[in-house]
Design a protein around this motif. Structure first.
Motif, PDB file in Angstrom:
ATOM      1  N   VAL A 136     -33.798 -43.137-137.766  1.00 39.71           N
ATOM      2  CA  VAL A 136     -32.966 -43.175-136.581  1.00 39.71           C
ATOM      3  C   VAL A 136     -31.998 -44.052-136.547  1.00 39.71           C
ATOM      4  O   VAL A 136     -31.377 -44.146-135.606  1.00 39.71           O
ATOM      5  CB  VAL A 136     -34.069 -43.776-135.371  1.00 39.71           C
ATOM      6  CG1 VAL A 136     -35.260 -42.832-135.090  1.00 39.71           C
ATOM      7  CG2 VAL A 136     -34.634 -45.012-135.930  1.00 39.71           C
ATOM      8  N   ARG A 137     -31.493 -44.406-137.693  1.00 40.64           N
ATOM      9  CA  ARG A 137     -30.559 -45.411-138.005  1.00 40.64           C
ATOM     10  C   ARG A 137     -29.124 -45.070-137.486  1.00 40.64           C
ATOM     11  O   ARG A 137     -28.113 -45.806-137.188  1.00 40.64           O
ATOM     12  CB  ARG A 137     -30.665 -45.992-139.439  1.00 40.64           C
ATOM     13  CG  ARG A 137     -30.145 -44.919-140.369  1.00 40.64           C
ATOM     14  CD  ARG A 137     -30.311 -45.681-141.782  1.00 40.64           C
ATOM     15  NE  ARG A 137     -29.351 -46.654-141.950  1.00 40.64           N
ATOM     16  CZ  ARG A 137     -28.046 -46.809-142.457  1.00 40.64           C
ATOM     17  NH1 ARG A 137     -27.618 -45.802-142.767  1.00 40.64           N
ATOM     18  NH2 ARG A 137     -27.854 -47.974-142.599  1.00 40.64           N
ATOM     19  N   LEU A 196     -30.424 -44.719-129.589  1.00 40.68           N
ATOM     20  CA  LEU A 196     -31.659 -45.656-129.782  1.00 40.68           C
ATOM     21  C   LEU A 196     -30.712 -47.009-129.514  1.00 40.68           C
ATOM     22  O   LEU A 196     -29.558 -47.377-129.910  1.00 40.68           O
ATOM     23  CB  LEU A 196     -31.831 -45.676-131.494  1.00 40.68           C
ATOM     24  CG  LEU A 196     -32.454 -47.034-131.917  1.00 40.68           C
ATOM     25  CD1 LEU A 196     -33.960 -46.824-131.278  1.00 40.68           C
ATOM     26  CD2 LEU A 196     -32.487 -47.279-133.348  1.00 40.68           C
ATOM     27  N   LEU A 197     -31.644 -47.836-128.843  1.00 38.93           N
ATOM     28  CA  LEU A 197     -30.834 -49.105-128.023  1.00 38.93           C
ATOM     29  C   LEU A 197     -30.971 -50.235-129.408  1.00 38.93           C
ATOM     30  O   LEU A 197     -30.124 -50.932-129.381  1.00 38.93           O
ATOM     31  CB  LEU A 197     -31.524 -49.735-127.090  1.00 38.93           C
ATOM     32  CG  LEU A 197     -31.279 -48.817-125.612  1.00 38.93           C
ATOM     33  CD1 LEU A 197     -32.265 -49.220-124.547  1.00 38.93           C
ATOM     34  CD2 LEU A 197     -29.955 -48.639-125.371  1.00 38.93           C
ATOM     35  N   GLY A 198     -32.301 -50.080-129.922  1.00 35.47           N
ATOM     36  CA  GLY A 198     -32.440 -51.318-131.125  1.00 35.47           C
ATOM     37  C   GLY A 198     -34.093 -51.116-131.137  1.00 35.47           C
ATOM     38  O   GLY A 198     -34.777 -50.602-130.757  1.00 35.47           O
ATOM     39  N   TYR A 199     -34.382 -52.514-131.528  1.00 34.74           N
ATOM     40  CA  TYR A 199     -35.754 -52.695-132.330  1.00 34.74           C
ATOM     41  C   TYR A 199     -36.298 -53.962-131.853  1.00 34.74           C
ATOM     42  O   TYR A 199     -35.799 -54.994-131.385  1.00 34.74           O
ATOM     43  CB  TYR A 199     -35.722 -53.148-133.793  1.00 34.74           C
ATOM     44  CG  TYR A 199     -35.110 -51.822-134.418  1.00 34.74           C
ATOM     45  CD1 TYR A 199     -35.764 -50.696-134.828  1.00 34.74           C
ATOM     46  CD2 TYR A 199     -33.593 -51.613-134.939  1.00 34.74           C
ATOM     47  CE1 TYR A 199     -35.431 -49.740-135.437  1.00 34.74           C
ATOM     48  CE2 TYR A 199     -33.083 -50.846-135.562  1.00 34.74           C
ATOM     49  CZ  TYR A 199     -34.000 -49.646-135.906  1.00 34.74           C
ATOM     50  OH  TYR A 199     -33.266 -48.367-136.464  1.00 34.74           O
ATOM     51  N   ARG A 231     -29.638 -55.034-143.049  1.00 34.73           N
ATOM     52  CA  ARG A 231     -29.583 -54.321-144.240  1.00 34.73           C
ATOM     53  C   ARG A 231     -29.879 -52.896-143.886  1.00 34.73           C
ATOM     54  O   ARG A 231     -29.189 -52.066-144.582  1.00 34.73           O
ATOM     55  CB  ARG A 231     -30.428 -54.998-145.220  1.00 34.73           C
ATOM     56  CG  ARG A 231     -29.890 -56.275-145.834  1.00 34.73           C
ATOM     57  CD  ARG A 231     -30.702 -56.629-147.134  1.00 34.73           C
ATOM     58  NE  ARG A 231     -32.128 -57.086-146.757  1.00 34.73           N
ATOM     59  CZ  ARG A 231     -32.331 -58.349-146.463  1.00 34.73           C
ATOM     60  NH1 ARG A 231     -31.725 -59.114-146.297  1.00 34.73           N
ATOM     61  NH2 ARG A 231     -33.812 -58.231-146.216  1.00 34.73           N
ATOM     62  N   ARG A 232     -30.783 -52.505-143.045  1.00 33.29           N
ATOM     63  CA  ARG A 232     -31.330 -51.364-143.193  1.00 33.29           C
ATOM     64  C   ARG A 232     -30.660 -50.602-141.757  1.00 33.29           C
ATOM     65  O   ARG A 232     -30.544 -49.427-142.000  1.00 33.29           O
ATOM     66  CB  ARG A 232     -33.046 -51.235-142.665  1.00 33.29           C
ATOM     67  CG  ARG A 232     -33.899 -51.980-143.778  1.00 33.29           C
ATOM     68  CD  ARG A 232     -34.203 -50.859-144.832  1.00 33.29           C
ATOM     69  NE  ARG A 232     -34.970 -51.534-145.779  1.00 33.29           N
ATOM     70  CZ  ARG A 232     -35.387 -50.835-147.059  1.00 33.29           C
ATOM     71  NH1 ARG A 232     -35.250 -49.607-147.107  1.00 33.29           N
ATOM     72  NH2 ARG A 232     -36.073 -51.228-147.673  1.00 33.29           N
ATOM     73  N   ASP A 233     -30.074 -51.257-140.743  1.00 30.51           N
ATOM     74  CA  ASP A 233     -29.797 -50.526-139.789  1.00 30.51           C
ATOM     75  C   ASP A 233     -28.764 -51.447-139.134  1.00 30.51           C
ATOM     76  O   ASP A 233     -28.815 -52.241-138.309  1.00 30.51           O
ATOM     77  CB  ASP A 233     -30.713 -49.918-138.770  1.00 30.51           C
ATOM     78  CG  ASP A 233     -30.125 -49.232-137.650  1.00 30.51           C
ATOM     79  OD1 ASP A 233     -28.775 -49.125-137.505  1.00 30.51           O
ATOM     80  OD2 ASP A 233     -30.671 -48.885-136.792  1.00 30.51           O
ATOM     81  N   ARG A 281     -23.099 -55.337-133.507  1.00 28.19           N
ATOM     82  CA  ARG A 281     -23.491 -54.273-134.337  1.00 28.19           C
ATOM     83  C   ARG A 281     -22.153 -53.532-134.638  1.00 28.19           C
ATOM     84  O   ARG A 281     -21.828 -52.885-135.672  1.00 28.19           O
ATOM     85  CB  ARG A 281     -24.621 -53.364-134.032  1.00 28.19           C
ATOM     86  CG  ARG A 281     -25.862 -53.950-133.634  1.00 28.19           C
ATOM     87  CD  ARG A 281     -26.632 -54.415-134.984  1.00 28.19           C
ATOM     88  NE  ARG A 281     -25.967 -55.486-135.596  1.00 28.19           N
ATOM     89  CZ  ARG A 281     -26.131 -56.613-135.364  1.00 28.19           C
ATOM     90  NH1 ARG A 281     -27.292 -56.812-134.228  1.00 28.19           N
ATOM     91  NH2 ARG A 281     -25.773 -57.905-135.899  1.00 28.19           N
ATOM     92  N   THR A 282     -21.366 -53.448-133.367  1.00 29.69           N
ATOM     93  CA  THR A 282     -19.959 -52.547-133.638  1.00 29.69           C
ATOM     94  C   THR A 282     -18.878 -53.181-133.357  1.00 29.69           C
ATOM     95  O   THR A 282     -17.793 -52.793-133.799  1.00 29.69           O
ATOM     96  CB  THR A 282     -20.114 -51.434-132.362  1.00 29.69           C
ATOM     97  OG1 THR A 282     -19.904 -52.366-131.206  1.00 29.69           O
ATOM     98  CG2 THR A 282     -21.130 -50.851-132.119  1.00 29.69           C
TER      99      THR A 282
END
Length: 276
Positions: free
Chosen positions: A49-50, A55-58, A164-166, A267-268
């Motif tokens: 899903v990265r 996807l909003l987040g985790y 690191r992953r997303d 993130r952006t």
């Protein structure tokens, strides 16, 4: 439809009891095995899903036992760490923090009002950690510093793995059910959103709204409910009301008008208008 993912960290790493432990003991973020388990859990959650724009987040874990119970519950994690197993990575880190500050065990003993002839006395399993008291304010100060270091280590470990992953999605916090000021402040530092599971009559009765305003971090209420028996299941659950319509009126009247602010997306790099 927008959605979220949960990072469910599990593995054979050390843990600490706070005395609450409703869903289990606290993970020990100072254990290298916890770091490895976090990397694997983030990889599992983000692998497919990265790059998904929906996807909003985790969320990380769920309703961890950041505090204990009773009037001294805030200090449960500190007391539980010191009373834990002699080989506990968290306990070793706590003792190292105290040795750096006090240098001599007798100095710590004097500040805490206990007899402490050697640092080895702290290392024994089942050490009787003193409860904070007015005559010895250093105990609360040291416990608070430890709670912050513990929470910083946990949230930083998870945040680093997510980034690191997303790098494209948000870290939505840990869905606090119980918390301490230190844990909330650490979450606000390393997460994009601080999330609370609130079972109360009004939102502000489930978290410290003034503290969150001062931390300048968005809040997400990730669980709530109002149960009535005029329709649906025969039981009112955790927060009861007489009818389905009752909770709407106080909820609407209690909410402050939205305050437009601008915050940078971690993130952006873009700027987004939100209301806190």
């Amino acid at each position: 439809m927008p959605y979220t993912r949960s990072i469910n960290i599990s593995g054979n790493y050390a843990n600490v009891s706070t005395g609450y432990d409703y869903w289990g003991r606290m993970p020990d973020p100072f254990d290298v095995r916890f770091v490895q388990a976090t990397e694997q859990a983030v990889a599992n959650a983000s692998g497919d899903v990265r790059n998904d724009p929906w996807l909003l987040g985790y969320f990380a874990d769920n309703e961890l036992a950041w505090a204990g119970v009773g009037p001294q519950g805030r200090w449960g994690l500190a007391i539980g760490t010191l009373s834990g197993d002699a080989n506990s990575p968290a306990k070793q880190a706590f003792i190292a923090m105290l040795r750096k500050k006090y240098v001599q065990p007798e100095t710590l003993g004097s500040a805490w009002g206990i007899a402490l002839g050697s640092w080895d006395a702290l290392k024994v399993t089942g050490f009787a950690a003193p409860a904070p008291s007015e005559p010895h304010p250093a105990i609360a100060a040291d416990y608070s510093a430890w709670l912050r270091l513990y929470a910083d280590t946990y949230f930083r470990t998870v945040a680093d793995a997510i980034h690191r992953r997303d790098p494209h999605h948000l870290f939505l916090g840990g869905r606090f059910a119980v918390n301490t000021p230190e844990a909330v402040a650490a979450c606000a530092q390393y997460c994009d959103v601080v999330s609370f599971n609130v079972y109360a009559d009004l939102p502000q009765h489930g978290f410290d709204a003034v503290a969150m305003h001062n931390l300048d971090k968005p809040v997400l209420i990730s669980e709530f409910h109002f149960g009535s028996d005029d329709r649906g299941p025969f039981g009112k659950g955790v927060v009861s009301v007489y009818t389905e319509q009752q909770p709407a009126r106080p909820m609407r009247s209690s909410l402050p008008p939205p305050r437009p602010t601008r915050t940078s997306s971690a993130r952006t790099g873009s700027s987004t208008s939100i209301s806190r």
